[in-house]
Design an enzyme around this catalytic site. Structure first.
Site, PDB file in Angstrom:
ATOM      1  CD  GLN A  72     177.793  89.135  73.884  1.00  0.00           C
ATOM      2  OE1 GLN A  72     177.535  88.352  74.854  1.00  0.00           O
ATOM      3  NE2 GLN A  72     177.144  89.225  72.888  1.00  0.00           N
ATOM      4  CG  HIS A  73     184.621  86.787  78.524  1.00  0.00           C
ATOM      5  ND1 HIS A  73     184.325  86.176  77.412  1.00  0.00           N
ATOM      6  CD2 HIS A  73     185.864  86.646  78.458  1.00  0.00           C
ATOM      7  CE1 HIS A  73     185.238  85.477  76.917  1.00  0.00           C
ATOM      8  NE2 HIS A  73     186.377  85.800  77.797  1.00  0.00           N
TER       9      HIS A  73
ATOM     10  CE  LYS B 263     188.500  76.960  68.016  1.00  0.00           C
ATOM     11  NZ  LYS B 263     188.321  77.000  66.499  1.00  0.00           N
TER      12      LYS B 263
ATOM     13  CE  LYS C 117     182.609  78.502  63.137  1.00  0.00           C
ATOM     14  NZ  LYS C 117     183.931  78.410  63.369  1.00  0.00           N
TER      15      LYS C 117
ATOM     16  CG  HIS D 139     201.088  89.510  53.610  1.00  0.00           C
ATOM     17  ND1 HIS D 139     201.236  90.871  53.755  1.00  0.00           N
ATOM     18  CD2 HIS D 139     201.351  89.492  52.229  1.00  0.00           C
ATOM     19  CE1 HIS D 139     201.257  91.412  52.553  1.00  0.00           C
ATOM     20  NE2 HIS D 139     201.285  90.763  51.644  1.00  0.00           N
TER      21      HIS D 139
ATOM     22  NE  ARG E 242     207.170  75.157  53.565  1.00  0.00           N
ATOM     23  CZ  ARG E 242     206.561  76.094  53.677  1.00  0.00           C
ATOM     24  NH1 ARG E 242     206.847  77.078  54.633  1.00  0.00           N
ATOM     25  NH2 ARG E 242     205.745  76.342  52.534  1.00  0.00           N
TER      26      ARG E 242
ATOM     27  CE  LYS F 265     197.471  95.225  56.997  1.00  0.00           C
ATOM     28  NZ  LYS F 265     198.003  94.274  56.014  1.00  0.00           N
TER      29      LYS F 265
ATOM     30  NE  ARG G 228     201.371  83.733  75.575  1.00  0.00           N
ATOM     31  CZ  ARG G 228     200.656  84.762  75.334  1.00  0.00           C
ATOM     32  NH1 ARG G 228     201.220  85.928  76.272  1.00  0.00           N
ATOM     33  NH2 ARG G 228     199.608  84.756  74.721  1.00  0.00           N
TER      34      ARG G 228
HETATM   35  P1  NAD Z   1     186.935  73.627  53.901  1.00  0.00           P
HETATM   36  O1  NAD Z   1     185.519  73.739  53.539  1.00  0.00           O
HETATM   37  O2  NAD Z   1     187.777  74.574  53.294  1.00  0.00           O
HETATM   38  O3  NAD Z   1     187.459  72.142  53.805  1.00  0.00           O
HETATM   39  C1  NAD Z   1     186.630  71.000  54.506  1.00  0.00           C
HETATM   40  C2  NAD Z   1     186.949  69.815  53.664  1.00  0.00           C
HETATM   41  O4  NAD Z   1     186.480  68.798  54.145  1.00  0.00           O
HETATM   42  C3  NAD Z   1     186.061  69.922  52.131  1.00  0.00           C
HETATM   43  O5  NAD Z   1     187.200  69.683  51.081  1.00  0.00           O
HETATM   44  C4  NAD Z   1     185.146  68.865  52.337  1.00  0.00           C
HETATM   45  O6  NAD Z   1     184.817  68.297  51.215  1.00  0.00           O
HETATM   46  C5  NAD Z   1     185.738  67.808  53.179  1.00  0.00           C
HETATM   47  N1  NAD Z   1     184.987  67.144  54.196  1.00  0.00           N
HETATM   48  C6  NAD Z   1     184.036  67.465  54.432  1.00  0.00           C
HETATM   49  N2  NAD Z   1     183.212  66.443  55.378  1.00  0.00           N
HETATM   50  C7  NAD Z   1     184.098  65.359  55.162  1.00  0.00           C
HETATM   51  C8  NAD Z   1     183.997  63.877  55.499  1.00  0.00           C
HETATM   52  N3  NAD Z   1     183.076  63.495  56.285  1.00  0.00           N
HETATM   53  N4  NAD Z   1     185.101  63.155  54.845  1.00  0.00           N
HETATM   54  C9  NAD Z   1     186.081  63.700  54.128  1.00  0.00           C
HETATM   55  N5  NAD Z   1     186.076  64.854  53.844  1.00  0.00           N
HETATM   56  C10 NAD Z   1     185.135  65.614  54.025  1.00  0.00           C
HETATM   57  O7  NAD Z   1     186.835  73.817  55.452  1.00  0.00           O
HETATM   58  P2  NAD Z   1     187.913  74.597  56.508  1.00  0.00           P
HETATM   59  O8  NAD Z   1     187.776  76.007  56.721  1.00  0.00           O
HETATM   60  O9  NAD Z   1     189.295  73.500  56.189  1.00  0.00           O
HETATM   61  O10 NAD Z   1     187.295  73.756  57.857  1.00  0.00           O
HETATM   62  C11 NAD Z   1     187.452  72.390  58.112  1.00  0.00           C
HETATM   63  C12 NAD Z   1     187.365  72.389  59.728  1.00  0.00           C
HETATM   64  O11 NAD Z   1     188.148  73.189  60.343  1.00  0.00           O
HETATM   65  C13 NAD Z   1     185.867  72.783  60.257  1.00  0.00           C
HETATM   66  O12 NAD Z   1     185.552  71.971  61.288  1.00  0.00           O
HETATM   67  C14 NAD Z   1     186.079  73.990  60.682  1.00  0.00           C
HETATM   68  O13 NAD Z   1     185.430  74.441  61.555  1.00  0.00           O
HETATM   69  C15 NAD Z   1     187.375  74.107  61.236  1.00  0.00           C
HETATM   70  N6  NAD Z   1     188.219  75.106  61.278  1.00  0.00           N
HETATM   71  C16 NAD Z   1     188.650  76.153  60.330  1.00  0.00           C
HETATM   72  C17 NAD Z   1     189.220  77.208  60.429  1.00  0.00           C
HETATM   73  C18 NAD Z   1     189.613  77.966  59.172  1.00  0.00           C
HETATM   74  O14 NAD Z   1     190.345  79.091  59.363  1.00  0.00           O
HETATM   75  N7  NAD Z   1     189.275  77.812  57.814  1.00  0.00           N
HETATM   76  C19 NAD Z   1     189.735  77.841  61.557  1.00  0.00           C
HETATM   77  C20 NAD Z   1     189.294  76.766  62.735  1.00  0.00           C
HETATM   78  C21 NAD Z   1     188.675  75.706  62.385  1.00  0.00           C
END
Ligand code: NAD
Length: 544
Positions: free
Chosen positions: A127-128, A157, A169, A252, A308, A430, A502
């Site tokens: 909670q910093h 992060k 989390k 968005h 892209r 926002k 940055r």
């Molecule tokens: P998601 O559930 O949308 O997608 C994860 C995908 O990975 C799924 O399609 C799943 O079937 C597949 N998967 C899981 N284990 C697997 C494996 N061993 N081999 C191959 N495919 C596998 O989840 P997400 O939101 O895309 O998150 C993915 C990672 O990114 C996680 O570690 C999450 O903590 C991290 N992350 C997500 C976000 C976000 O905004 N969603 C932000 C930062 C970090």
């Protein structure tokens, strides 16, 4: 010399000066680098299946031991050197553990009349800065340690990308595929109430977001539940969660933000000639191939932006199978195929890939699935020269060490996937402002731009006369696109690109200052620790 958690590993490559434009003077490198200190035992666990929280602690320790001397040196107090060191070590000790962990179990009645007891957790690491911030995932793998690890990663992060939140989390231990939409809504709403009862959700306390297997729909249920119960008298109630649909106060660009951030993060390093020459690669995306593990939110959007911008996706891996096409896979075609079929397996414009997609031939490997995918077991088989950590915690400390020895560049999770939390921060702002970006300035900006053009035209006509008719001032197509002022999407995209650039510069500078070579993870931790340390130190420690 490259120091790795109490070991010294010789890597000639690591001593090179890498980042261009790096100006910071180094501390006496020998004093810092030669000192050996173990804070944690996470690295070196024999089976290379470290406890996830201790794994993050181990990375933290590595960063802390490097920056400690500088923190002591920079303290402007009238204490003795010994007292200063005590203070620094004390604050580092305060930063590391998870401050609060909530564990809940609650019943739901299933559609078939049976009852289930659902387990869930939320960890608030720090909670910093408040509120705490971090996603909610639905997975059978969820555990207390996992949410603690992910919460602590979130603290670092946020610090790396200068988002003023503490880390948190949550996880609900379910396989969402086993529940109907009604059941999932019940679970989500009840979990929200449990969080609210214990002070683990609220616009100024703790603000969840999407993660694995959660998205806009779940965030909308959370916002609605909070706003209609505990938050009913709070005008900011909808700021209790981010990643909402636009109709519920979302922003968005949030859905694709993490993938977009992954793209920008890779771009910043791929365009840096010094890093690329160290890897034996050319700068730019034009000649690069990449492979993605996990075709979910992060994987799909990372693939879209890289494609892209000229990189070629040659392989995609999922839980039920992997696909391969050396000529490239089109992200839109694959997305449509997955939407229609529920899987990437059988995608007609690629062949099935046998074996581990992580070990496939490519320049950039993007693990975007889950933690601990790259371990001691497969680290020596990885062909990619760049590992871009879209997922949280995909690399174990043992694998990280092997990648450094093999001169593979790992762009670390705590920087690379920070696009999501960055845009979540914009969404939260926002919501607190109760107005969307650009809403007040659209007309003013457009009118100002037209006035500017008219003023140029009149000046030219005054000077040169109108003999040949009026002098038309024709805006370029780029200016025409911007003439109406920035939309919310424009602001989000440019804010995100700026943030990623940055922070990349900060990481490069720190890597250079401490002679860390390709160890960008330690560099990112050093940056995060310095920032969190400053907040704790300046706040004071009166209560202790
Ligand atoms: P998601 O559930 O949308 O997608 C994860 C995908 O990975 C799924 O399609 C799943 O079937 C597949 N998967 C899981 N284990 C697997 C494996 N061993 N081999 C191959 N495919 C596998 O989840 P997400 O939101 O895309 O998150 C993915 C990672 O990114 C996680 O570690 C999450 O903590 C991290 N992350 C997500 C976000 C976000 O905004 N969603 C932000 C930062 C970090």
């Amino acid at each position: 010399m490259y120091r790795y958690l109490g070991e010294l590993v010789t890597r000639a490559a690591a001593s090179g000066s890498l980042a261009s434009g790096c100006v910071d003077s180094a501390l006496p490198a020998s004093a810092t680098l030669m000192r050996v200190r173990r804070y944690s035992e996470a690295v070196g666990e024999k089976d290379d299946d470290p406890n996830f929280f201790r794994m993050v602690e181990g990375f933290f320790d590595r960063g802390a031991s490097i920056v400690e001397d500088k923190l002591v040196h920079d303290l402007k107090t009238r204490e003795t050197p010994e007292q200063k060191r005590h203070r620094v070590r004390g604050i580092l000790k305060i930063i590391k553990p998870c401050n609060h962990v909530l564990s809940v179990s609650f019943p739901i009645k299933r559609d078939n009349g049976e009852w289930d007891v659902i387990e869930g957790y939320r960890a608030q690491h720090s909670q910093h800065r408040t509120p705490c911030k971090g996603g909610i995932r639905y997975s059978t793998e969820v555990s207390v340690d996992e949410v603690k690890a992910l919460a602590s990663l979130m603290t670092y992060k946020c610090a790396v990308v200068d988002v003023p939140f503490g880390g948190a989390k949550a996880g609900v231990k379910i396989n969402p595929k086993n529940y109907s939409d009604t059941e999932l809504e019940k679970i989500t709403r009840r979990f929200t109430i449990e969080l609210a009862k214990k002070g683990f959700i609220g616009p100024g306390i703790d603000v969840p977001a999407p993660d694995m297997s959660t998205g806009e729909r779940e965030m909308s249920w959370i916002a609605d539940t909070y706003a209609n119960t505990m938050g009913h008298n709070d005008i900011n109630a909808y700021a209790c969660v981010t990643g909402k649909p636009i109709s519920q106060g979302g922003i968005h660009g949030r859905i694709s933000a993490t993938g977009r951030g992954v793209f920008h993060g890779i771009e910043n390093f791929v365009n840096e000639a010094a890093y690329m020459s160290q890897l034996g690669l050319n700068p730019g995306f034009g000649d690069k191939t990449f492979v993605i593990q996990g075709f979910g939110n992060v994987g799909l959007h990372s693939m879209r932006y890289l494609h892209r911008n000229g990189a070629k996706c040659v392989g995609v891996g999922e839980l039920d199978g992997s696909i391969w096409n050396p000529n490239g896979i089109d992200p839109k075609e694959l997305e449509d195929y997955k939407l229609a079929n529920g899987t990437i397996v059988g995608f007609p414009n690629a062949s099935p890939y046998e074996g581990s997609i992580l070990e496939a031939e490519c320049h950039i490997l993007i693990p975007a699935a889950s933690e601990k995918q790259l371990t001691k077991k497969n680290a020596n088989n990885i062909k990619a020269k760049i590992i871009a950590e879209g997922a949280n915690g995909p690399t174990t400390p043992e694998a990280d060490k092997i990648f450094l020895e093999r001169n593979i560049m790992v762009i670390p999770d705590m920087y690379l996937n920070a696009g999501g939390v960055t845009v979540s921060y914009f969404e939260w702002l926002k919501n607190l402002n109760h107005v969307s970006y650009g809403r007040l300035t659209f007309k003013y900006e457009r009118d100002s731009n037209y006035h500017l053009l008219m003023s140029v035209q009149e000046s030219l006509e005054r000077k040169f006369g109108k003999h040949g008719g009026a002098i038309p001032i024709v805006p370029t197509s780029e200016f025409q696109d911007r003439i109406a002022g920035a939309s919310e999407k424009d602001i989000v995209h440019s804010g995100l690109a700026y943030t990623m650039e940055r922070s990349a510069r900060q990481i490069m500078r720190t890597a250079n200052r401490y002679n860390l070579g390709l160890d960008l993870r330690t560099s990112a931790y050093v940056n995060a620790i310095e920032k969190v340390f400053k907040v704790y130190h300046d706040a004071g420690l009166t209560f202790t």
